[in-house]
Design a protein around this motif. Sequence first.
Motif, short mmCIF file in Angstrom:
data_model
loop_
_atom_site.label_atom_id
_atom_site.label_comp_id
_atom_site.label_asym_id
_atom_site.label_seq_id
_atom_site.Cartn_x
_atom_site.Cartn_y
_atom_site.Cartn_z
N ASP A 127 3.00 1.28 3.16
CA ASP A 127 4.39 0.85 3.04
C ASP A 127 5.31 1.98 2.60
O ASP A 127 6.53 1.79 2.49
N SER A 186 -6.48 -2.55 9.05
CA SER A 186 -5.61 -2.69 7.88
C SER A 186 -4.18 -2.33 8.25
O SER A 186 -3.91 -1.68 9.27
N GLN A 187 -3.26 -2.76 7.42
CA GLN A 187 -1.86 -2.43 7.63
C GLN A 187 -1.58 -0.98 7.27
O GLN A 187 -2.25 -0.41 6.40
N GLU A 218 0.00 4.51 10.90
CA GLU A 218 -0.72 3.32 11.35
C GLU A 218 -1.87 3.03 10.40
O GLU A 218 -2.34 3.90 9.67
N GLY A 219 -2.31 1.79 10.42
CA GLY A 219 -3.44 1.40 9.58
C GLY A 219 -4.75 1.89 10.16
O GLY A 219 -4.81 2.56 11.18
N ARG A 259 0.84 -1.18 0.00
CA ARG A 259 0.00 0.00 0.00
C ARG A 259 0.88 1.25 0.00
O ARG A 259 1.72 1.40 0.88
#
Length: 297
Positions: free
Chosen positions: A93, A89-90, A84-85, A7
């Motif tokens: 990146d 979710s993550q 942070e997600g 992402r």
Amino acid sequence: MSLPTLRFGLAANRLHHETPNAALFDWLRACTGTIREMGIQLYTVGRTHDAISREGMLQGYPGLIRYPYGREGGLMKLVARVTEGRDGSQPFDGAIYLIDPVDPSSIFPEALALKRQCITHGKPFVSTLAGAIEWIEVERVLAGLKPDPAVSRLLDFSRQTVALIAHDALKDQMVDFADTHFDLLSRFSRRVATGTTGGRLNDLAWSRGWPADKPWVHRYLSGPLGGDAQIGELVLEHQCQRVIFFEDPHVARQHEADIQLLERAVRVVTETASCATSPAVARRWAKAMEARLDRAE
């Protein structure tokens, strides 16, 4: 093979998306195949998303996700998602933000915060066309996919110069980085550095058997005395293509203007120069480049 879902936040200043041959579209033409193959999700600020749609690129791709316009908080949302997600979710990146160095919005608080949070969290903050193409290749190689031969022209280190710069608290990490990836860095035609960092890197090279009468890096002045500006001029003259700059985001820096000048120089020559701004990002880049070379040999 199951690939990781990556992402990235995506934005581009107006210069880089207002015409069909702008940098944003050059990047997509070079990288759409990998973006689709890997399923990379691009959380894209409104005007940048609109431009991609206008040019008919990434049509029907579910990973192109629209965020609000910048004036409505789109860039601010990218900053939050780097840290942070959301809803389980993550976190992102990294961020690809193609910057026009004379666009006032490039120094708005949200733009500066996006870069700072990427550095703080060890994620890539990519602000040039060359860097954006290269980083997609980094992710491609680390995912175990076959290297893209079309990118090789950007990665001919035998014709390039790399600058190695580190703030005081990160000089030890720069020496460790150079020690770990000495063979890769030695592939470059030339290495340059600012004062103290350059001295320590030469000492490292000599301890490893580098010829004693030959410096491994060419030393410029220290950053506060103008070394960043000297290297910035090399970048502008296309004599330095890659800057690895270990920035410490947690301390006030009296020569902040010099640091910004160097980064601005990299963005002026967006087609040919790139900059990595944290140890974690530099190590990830080096790991990918070493893997790519191993597969080619």
